[in-house]
Design an enzyme around this catalytic site. Sequence first.
Site, PDB file in Angstrom:
ATOM      1  N   ASP A  89      51.243  48.503  32.376  1.00  0.00           N
ATOM      2  CA  ASP A  89      50.145  47.683  32.544  1.00  0.00           C
ATOM      3  C   ASP A  89      50.464  45.891  32.448  1.00  0.00           C
ATOM      4  O   ASP A  89      50.170  45.956  31.437  1.00  0.00           O
ATOM      5  CB  ASP A  89      48.636  47.854  31.750  1.00  0.00           C
ATOM      6  CG  ASP A  89      48.768  49.512  32.524  1.00  0.00           C
ATOM      7  OD1 ASP A  89      49.013  50.050  32.303  1.00  0.00           O
ATOM      8  OD2 ASP A  89      47.404  50.318  32.234  1.00  0.00           O
ATOM      9  N   LYS A 154      44.034  47.529  38.632  1.00  0.00           N
ATOM     10  CA  LYS A 154      43.690  47.568  37.523  1.00  0.00           C
ATOM     11  C   LYS A 154      42.452  47.067  37.564  1.00  0.00           C
ATOM     12  O   LYS A 154      42.830  45.802  37.470  1.00  0.00           O
ATOM     13  CB  LYS A 154      44.331  48.069  36.133  1.00  0.00           C
ATOM     14  CG  LYS A 154      43.922  48.271  35.112  1.00  0.00           C
ATOM     15  CD  LYS A 154      44.563  48.220  33.884  1.00  0.00           C
ATOM     16  CE  LYS A 154      43.594  48.508  32.234  1.00  0.00           C
ATOM     17  NZ  LYS A 154      44.839  48.750  31.713  1.00  0.00           N
ATOM     18  N   LYS A 183      43.028  51.686  39.054  1.00  0.00           N
ATOM     19  CA  LYS A 183      42.814  52.389  37.540  1.00  0.00           C
ATOM     20  C   LYS A 183      41.022  51.592  37.680  1.00  0.00           C
ATOM     21  O   LYS A 183      40.754  50.276  37.265  1.00  0.00           O
ATOM     22  CB  LYS A 183      43.567  52.505  36.383  1.00  0.00           C
ATOM     23  CG  LYS A 183      43.080  52.320  35.144  1.00  0.00           C
ATOM     24  CD  LYS A 183      44.442  52.060  34.349  1.00  0.00           C
ATOM     25  CE  LYS A 183      44.219  52.045  32.559  1.00  0.00           C
ATOM     26  NZ  LYS A 183      45.519  52.190  32.292  1.00  0.00           N
TER      27      LYS A 183
END
Length: 223
Positions: A89, A154, A183
């Site tokens: 991430d 995300k 996400k």
Amino acid sequence: MDISSYIDHTLLKADATKEQVKELCQEAEVNHFATVCVNPDYVPYCSALLKDTDVKVCTVIGFPLGANPIEVKVFEAERALEEGAEELDYVINISDVKNGEFDKVKEEMKRITALKSTHSDLIIKAIFEVCYLTDTEIAQVSNIAKEVGIDYVKTSTGFGSGGASEKAVEIMKNTVGEKVKVKASGGIRTLEDAKKYIDLGVSRIGTSNGVSIVKGEVSTGSY
């Protein structure tokens, strides 16, 4: 709906201890969460603990500000992969977005995504930190992610001035369509929160409250 399979069980506090990380891994294994998400220094430890489980190890890159040069992020990512990370991430350079330098944002995404050429099962998620972006900027970086072929976009690090929002998720989902997953993270503390975002089409939930969520309890956790 199997909520557990959506959850990246997260511990990214600066003062996280080995015992807390061990507990995180144990909780993830028992509840069959998708991943544990930890700071890079704990990747080898988690990788060893979760070696024979169905839980993957996720770590963060350029976290939490996204302000490192591309070369530093790439090195950090390569090191994490060598040590057992299976998902990354990474925080985009938010200043580049605010400065309108979308060519740099795209180049960075390309450099990070290129790691998939040598790690075919690698999952990469680009963190936008939506609390600092306009609706137009969220759509612009989502479109870049779609062009580059990143796996997930995300919402947040959990360390910004705000976390996930329904509006941001809707913009991201409408822009990337089915080509890229979404996400949601930051401020998701209850089962109702998680269901709300799943109903909006997210494929992962980043939270430090995973156990409370699957039990339907209210948590005071921050992430």
